[in-house]
Design an enzyme around this catalytic site. Structure first.
Site, mmCIF file in Angstrom:
data_model
loop_
_atom_site.group_PDB
_atom_site.id
_atom_site.type_symbol
_atom_site.label_atom_id
_atom_site.label_comp_id
_atom_site.label_asym_id
_atom_site.label_seq_id
_atom_site.Cartn_x
_atom_site.Cartn_y
_atom_site.Cartn_z
ATOM 1 N N LYS A 1 -3.296 -5.324 -26.897
ATOM 2 C CA LYS A 1 -3.402 -6.159 -28.098
ATOM 3 C C LYS A 1 -2.187 -7.095 -28.190
ATOM 4 O O LYS A 1 -2.332 -8.273 -28.515
ATOM 5 C CB LYS A 1 -3.495 -5.291 -29.359
ATOM 6 N N THR B 1 -3.264 -5.889 -34.557
ATOM 7 C CA THR B 1 -2.905 -4.587 -35.136
ATOM 8 C C THR B 1 -1.391 -4.431 -35.327
ATOM 9 O O THR B 1 -0.606 -5.025 -34.567
ATOM 10 C CB THR B 1 -3.413 -3.459 -34.199
ATOM 11 N N ASP B 2 -1.023 -3.583 -36.267
ATOM 12 C CA ASP B 2 0.406 -3.268 -36.463
ATOM 13 C C ASP B 2 0.980 -2.500 -35.273
ATOM 14 O O ASP B 2 2.195 -2.409 -35.112
ATOM 15 C CB ASP B 2 0.613 -2.480 -37.766
ATOM 16 N N GLU B 3 0.086 -1.939 -34.439
ATOM 17 C CA GLU B 3 0.576 -1.127 -33.314
ATOM 18 C C GLU B 3 1.377 -1.958 -32.314
ATOM 19 O O GLU B 3 2.124 -1.429 -31.513
ATOM 20 C CB GLU B 3 -0.589 -0.418 -32.615
ATOM 21 N N TYR C 1 -3.442 0.610 -25.282
ATOM 22 C CA TYR C 1 -4.184 -0.160 -26.295
ATOM 23 C C TYR C 1 -3.259 -1.180 -26.953
ATOM 24 O O TYR C 1 -3.564 -2.376 -27.017
ATOM 25 C CB TYR C 1 -4.777 0.778 -27.354
HETATM 26 P P1 NAD Z 1 -14.787 -1.043 -33.066
HETATM 27 O O1 NAD Z 1 -14.447 -0.294 -31.824
HETATM 28 O O2 NAD Z 1 -15.465 -0.348 -34.177
HETATM 29 O O3 NAD Z 1 -15.686 -2.307 -32.690
HETATM 30 C C1 NAD Z 1 -15.417 -3.124 -31.584
HETATM 31 C C2 NAD Z 1 -16.670 -3.942 -31.294
HETATM 32 O O4 NAD Z 1 -16.361 -4.825 -30.197
HETATM 33 C C3 NAD Z 1 -17.872 -3.100 -30.878
HETATM 34 O O5 NAD Z 1 -19.021 -3.494 -31.591
HETATM 35 C C4 NAD Z 1 -18.026 -3.378 -29.386
HETATM 36 O O6 NAD Z 1 -19.354 -3.304 -28.931
HETATM 37 C C5 NAD Z 1 -17.453 -4.785 -29.295
HETATM 38 N N1 NAD Z 1 -16.963 -5.081 -27.943
HETATM 39 C C6 NAD Z 1 -16.124 -4.316 -27.188
HETATM 40 N N2 NAD Z 1 -15.932 -4.886 -26.004
HETATM 41 C C7 NAD Z 1 -16.634 -6.057 -26.008
HETATM 42 C C8 NAD Z 1 -16.820 -7.090 -25.059
HETATM 43 N N3 NAD Z 1 -16.238 -7.055 -23.854
HETATM 44 N N4 NAD Z 1 -17.605 -8.138 -25.400
HETATM 45 C C9 NAD Z 1 -18.220 -8.185 -26.610
HETATM 46 N N5 NAD Z 1 -18.082 -7.227 -27.531
HETATM 47 C C10 NAD Z 1 -17.294 -6.173 -27.238
HETATM 48 O O7 NAD Z 1 -13.414 -1.684 -33.543
HETATM 49 P P2 NAD Z 1 -12.885 -1.996 -35.014
HETATM 50 O O8 NAD Z 1 -12.214 -0.787 -35.535
HETATM 51 O O9 NAD Z 1 -13.954 -2.632 -35.790
HETATM 52 O O10 NAD Z 1 -11.740 -3.047 -34.684
HETATM 53 C C11 NAD Z 1 -11.992 -4.449 -34.689
HETATM 54 C C12 NAD Z 1 -10.703 -5.177 -34.351
HETATM 55 O O11 NAD Z 1 -9.675 -4.814 -35.280
HETATM 56 C C13 NAD Z 1 -10.172 -4.837 -32.954
HETATM 57 O O12 NAD Z 1 -9.689 -6.017 -32.375
HETATM 58 C C14 NAD Z 1 -9.039 -3.865 -33.227
HETATM 59 O O13 NAD Z 1 -8.052 -3.960 -32.240
HETATM 60 C C15 NAD Z 1 -8.535 -4.361 -34.569
HETATM 61 N N6 NAD Z 1 -7.870 -3.334 -35.382
HETATM 62 C C16 NAD Z 1 -8.555 -2.219 -35.794
HETATM 63 C C17 NAD Z 1 -7.895 -1.281 -36.584
HETATM 64 C C18 NAD Z 1 -8.599 -0.055 -37.115
HETATM 65 O O14 NAD Z 1 -7.975 0.707 -37.856
HETATM 66 N N7 NAD Z 1 -9.875 0.170 -36.819
HETATM 67 C C19 NAD Z 1 -6.570 -1.431 -36.913
HETATM 68 C C20 NAD Z 1 -5.918 -2.556 -36.466
HETATM 69 C C21 NAD Z 1 -6.589 -3.497 -35.721
#
Ligand code: NAD
Length: 333
Positions: A156, A128-130, A152
């Protein structure tokens, strides 16, 4: 040639499931088999994978990325990993950070270890950009030092550093992507866009943090998935790639757009006490992925937002149970 076997972690979540549906869909590469490993936390929805469940090229394992024997067994039969699994909600990381460290840091290290042991070809770590922290002007390039502020973001950034250390120490092909704020359909209704849209659809107010002048760059999930695919198929080992969306907005401006999309008035805004340590602005410089891999965000924000709002309007069955789950969880935090 036999298909590339990809282990996708967190594939029942918002972005991971979109990645899986895209790769196994009619416009996907056609030469991949996907296994999803997901522990089905509160943020998951198994319905996100209904479209692909029947395919021979798809398998699902309910399990934890911290379960070393399980991860070890699965890794033995895969060529690549695309790692999405994470605790992903900043507010929750402020209230209960331990789970963020366990999944995001320890879980990533367990995956990397197993992947190295089984000589997996490529490991894509989705970040993430964070991790760059707040930036007042300009944009963070990949060379910008990590300076995370929330638990968070710190978890990351830690996982990024561990992932990159496997490249530097072992020569393992790890590639890290850092994207801006994603939006689109099937996002869990705790994140700002689906939270506000679903509140407005129910005639409820929307809680806007502080003065509402925090700025985020918005990235449509189609663009994010395309960026990740470019990195998986053409990125360089040991490199970090920023993936931006090209639409910077203050939360107040975003809220105004959402109010207009839902036919609601400004009285529906409830200004609430700011999030602790709330980063003022994130902005990534995505010229590296543009110059090296030809990435440009393609989705027009107004169109993407209108489609997203329409999807939530038409899919109450999907989000109502999740919203109840999110509200129950917030009460117990
Ligand atoms: P989300 O919360 O919708 O989905 C996360 C998934 O991971 C869920 O299905 C959950 O059940 C699974 N999970 C969590 N802990 C787990 C574990 N211990 N073992 C197995 N599975 C596990 O998240 P998202 O928004 O789809 O984000 C996906 C990735 O992208 C993450 O790594 C997040 O940090 C990154 N990201 C997201 C955003 C955003 O805007 N949503 C922005 C930047 C980065």
């Amino acid at each position: 040639m036999s298909p590339t076997r990809i282990l996708v972690t967190g594939g029942a979540g918002f972005i991971g499931s979109h990645y899986v549906r895209t790769l196994l869909g009619s416009l996907g590469p056609g030469d991949v088999h996907i296994t999803v490993l997901d522990s089905l936390t509160y943020a998951a929805s198994t319905a996100n994978l209904d479209e692909v469940r029947h395919l021979d090229s798809f398998r699902f394992f309910a399990g934890d990325i911290c379960d070393e024997p399980l991860v070890n067994d699965l890794m033995a039969t895969h060529d690549q990993v695309v790692h999405f699994a994470a605790e992903s909600h900043v507010d929750r990381s402020i209230l209960s950070p331990a789970e963020f460290v366990r999944t995001n840091v320890l879980g990533t290290q367990i995956l990397l270890d197993a992947a190295l042991r089984h000589e997996v070809r490529t490991f894509i770590h989705v970040s993430t950009d964070e991790v760059y922290g707040s930036i007042a002007t300009g944009s963070s390039a990949e060379t910008h030092p990590v300076s995370p502020n929330s638990p968070y973001a710190a978890s990351k950034a830690s996982s990024d550093l561990i992932a990159l250390s496997y490249h530097r120490t072992h020569g393992f092909d790890v590639r890290v992507t850092r994207c801006s704020n994603n939006y689109g359909h099937r996002q869990f209704p705790e994140k700002v866009i689906p939270l506000f849209v679903t509140n407005l659809l129910d005639g409820r107010q929307v809680p806007l943090y502080g003065d509402g002048l925090h700025v985020r760059d918005w990235l449509h999930i189609d663009d994010h998935v395309r960026g990740i695919e470019l990195v998986r198929t053409g990125g360089r080992p040991g490199e970090v790639y920023n993936i931006g969306g090209g639409t910077e907005l203050s939360n107040r401006d975003l809220t105004d757009l959402l109010l207009a999309s839902c036919g609601a008035s400004p009285e529906m805004i409830e200004y609430v006490v700011d999030r602790k340590g709330h980063d003022r602005r994130y902005s990534v410089d995505w010229s590296k992925i543009h110059n090296e891999l030809g990435y440009t965000p393609a989705k027009n924000f107004a169109d993407g937002l209108a489609e997203t709002v329409a999807w939530y309007r038409d899919n109450r069955d999907w989000w109502e149970p999740l919203k109840t789950r999110a509200e129950l969880l917030a009460k117990t935090c």
